[in-house]
Every structure is written in C-alpha cells, then in structure tokens.
Design a protein around this motif. Sequence first.
Motif, short mmCIF file in Angstrom:
data_model
loop_
_atom_site.label_atom_id
_atom_site.label_comp_id
_atom_site.label_asym_id
_atom_site.label_seq_id
_atom_site.Cartn_x
_atom_site.Cartn_y
_atom_site.Cartn_z
N GLN A 294 0.82 -1.21 0.00
CA GLN A 294 0.00 0.00 0.00
C GLN A 294 0.86 1.26 0.00
O GLN A 294 2.08 1.20 0.13
CB GLN A 294 -0.90 0.00 1.24
N THR A 295 0.19 2.40 -0.13
CA THR A 295 0.85 3.70 0.02
C THR A 295 -0.09 4.62 0.77
O THR A 295 -1.31 4.62 0.54
CB THR A 295 1.22 4.29 -1.36
N PHE A 296 0.45 5.39 1.72
CA PHE A 296 -0.44 6.18 2.57
C PHE A 296 0.13 7.50 3.04
O PHE A 296 -0.58 8.31 3.64
CB PHE A 296 -0.87 5.35 3.79
N SER A 297 1.42 7.78 2.81
CA SER A 297 1.95 9.09 3.20
C SER A 297 3.32 9.31 2.59
O SER A 297 4.03 8.35 2.26
CB SER A 297 2.07 9.20 4.73
N LYS A 298 3.70 10.59 2.45
CA LYS A 298 5.04 10.92 1.96
C LYS A 298 6.10 10.45 2.94
O LYS A 298 7.15 9.94 2.56
CB LYS A 298 5.16 12.43 1.75
N GLU A 299 5.80 10.65 4.23
CA GLU A 299 6.78 10.34 5.27
C GLU A 299 7.13 8.85 5.32
O GLU A 299 8.24 8.47 5.71
CB GLU A 299 6.25 10.77 6.64
N SER A 300 6.16 7.99 4.95
CA SER A 300 6.39 6.55 5.03
C SER A 300 7.22 6.02 3.87
O SER A 300 7.66 4.86 3.88
CB SER A 300 5.05 5.80 5.06
N GLY A 301 7.43 6.85 2.84
CA GLY A 301 8.26 6.43 1.72
C GLY A 301 7.51 5.94 0.51
O GLY A 301 8.08 5.28 -0.36
N GLY A 302 6.21 6.25 0.42
CA GLY A 302 5.45 5.85 -0.76
C GLY A 302 5.01 4.40 -0.71
O GLY A 302 4.78 3.84 0.37
N VAL A 303 4.91 3.77 -1.87
CA VAL A 303 4.42 2.38 -1.94
C VAL A 303 5.39 1.47 -1.18
O VAL A 303 6.59 1.48 -1.41
CB VAL A 303 4.30 1.92 -3.41
#
Length: 324
Positions: A294-303
């Motif tokens: 999944q992808t859910f935020s810029k901070e998490s690094g994308g997909v």
Amino acid sequence: MTKRDWIQKSTVAVMLSTSLLMFGESGQAAAASDDSQLSGKAEKVVGLAESLVGKDYKYGAVGPTNFGSAGLATYIFGKAGVTIEDTIAELYRTGKTVKKDQVKAGDLLFFSTKGTGNPSFMGIYLGNDRFIYSSQSEGEVIEKRLSDYMGKLVGARTFLAGSKTAEPAKPPVNNDTESKGDKVIEAGKKYLGTPYEYASTRSNKDTMDCSEFTMWAYREGLGIDMGRGGARSQANYVKQHGHYTYDMKQLKKGDLVFFMSYRGWKESDYKGVDPLKQSITHVGIYMGDDKLLQTFSKESGGVKITDFSGTHWEYRFIMGGRPY
C-alpha cells in the motif's frame, strides 16, 4: 492325560508363545522404525535450519539463498521430504497443534508482535531453548532463545507426527483466485518506492495516492478497470462486481483491503468503534503472510510493504474483497 496328549498340548503352547513373541517383537520393531523415521526427519530439519543461519531475508522468498518467514520452513521441510504450505496462515491452520510447553525439535513456532491474534512471523524450534527464523528487521536468518520470545508466542504446530510423510490434509484451493491474486501483487510490487501524493491526478505514475496505486495494480495485473474513483468507489465496485468479506481471516492474496480513518496506533483507540458504521478512507492490497502492499503518506516512503495484524491497520479494518 496320556503322555501323547501332554506332548501335543505342550507343543501347541510353545508354538503359540513363540508366535505371540514374534508378533510382539514385530510390532515393537515397526513402531520403533516409525519413531526412527520421524526422529530422523526432525534431525534433518534442525540440521538444515542451522546451516541457513545468516542467509538473507527477502519477503516471500523460498530459497535457496533468500528466505521469507514461511518460505524458510517450506524450503527446509521440502529438503527433508515433507511437503507443507508456503504461507504463515496456512501453516498455522493445517499443522497439528502442539502445547507451548511441549514443543520438540522440528516443530514450527508462530508469533505475533503483541502476543495475541493471528501470527505475523514464524520460526523452527531447534531444541534446547533455541529457534531460528528469517527476520525482516535484521535482514537475515537468525537464531534466538525461545524463552526471550514466549510473550509473543501464539502457538506451535508439528508436521512431523502422525504419519511417515506427515503431510497435512490440504483444503480445496481455488487455484484461479490464487493465480489472479499473485498477478495483482506482482503488478503492484513494480511500484515499490513510488512517492505518495494525496489526490494524485492519475494522469501519470510519477506519484500515487492509495486508490491510484490499487487502480494500476488491477488494471495491469488483471485488466480490470475499477474507474478513477477513490477508495470508497473501489469498495462499491467490489460489492457490485465481485466477492467481499468483513472477516480478515477470509482474505485472499491480491484482495483489496479497506480501512477507516486513523484514530491512533493502539487497539484501545478503536474500542467501541463499529467498523461498519465508519467511512472508508483508505485502500491497500493484501499479500498473504499477514502483509499489506500500500501507500499512505510521503513520510512513510510511498508504496511499501507493511505488517497487518497487531498494528493500527488491523484495528481500522472494515472490509476486503476482489472485484471479480
């Protein structure tokens, strides 16, 4: 009783005793042979496991140089002549239950980060309070002390008891569904690391939000066009055209998974919240082995690939399913 009668009866008695003794010895020998076979398989499993310490971790890999959590056991047992499943969920479900205080060398151990619920990683017991597993966080196959992990242990299973081959009875599998799910996952994994952008335009693949990512995974993996709508629109599409469930345990590889808004990372943050009364705000793809793509935020690094059980994703789960 005549001397002749006495000799005949004595002869019969000796023959009967000899037969019983031979039968008993034969039965004991057969049992010993079975035990020896099982013990031999356990020793082979342990030996193979110890030889793989230090090999690299790779999600979903089944050897011989890289291993996922379940893939390590699948590879080792296969080399020992025992066919087992290749996902944590199926191994946990099909193995013969072993009490936590009665584990033996060669048994499979299942853990979750919070010590309850569905297992999220697994290992192989070596004996003497030692086990090995392929660790995502440490990036390799490692050995640990079981006593240090008892708080996370949710169960143990054996595939080395009850028969010479110890192969579990396998439930019917919809191979078509499994194959389609794999295609969706492979299509989605091509975008690992793609940057996140809220409300992305869908005009290019340079950035993606959650529903654009799942849109492309299904378009390119199976040729299914769910439209350009968001997560809620995709959930409606699944309900109208496919199969869906509100039970996490019924999810299949490649299923879309829908979530409510984030309220916190603890289970208590969602206490008293009825998922069916919440709005769908996010969508990802279930990979099996208790993982999400999944992808859910810029901070998490994308997909990216994330854990499912024991995280806020589990507590936010509303429904899941596939649009076919």
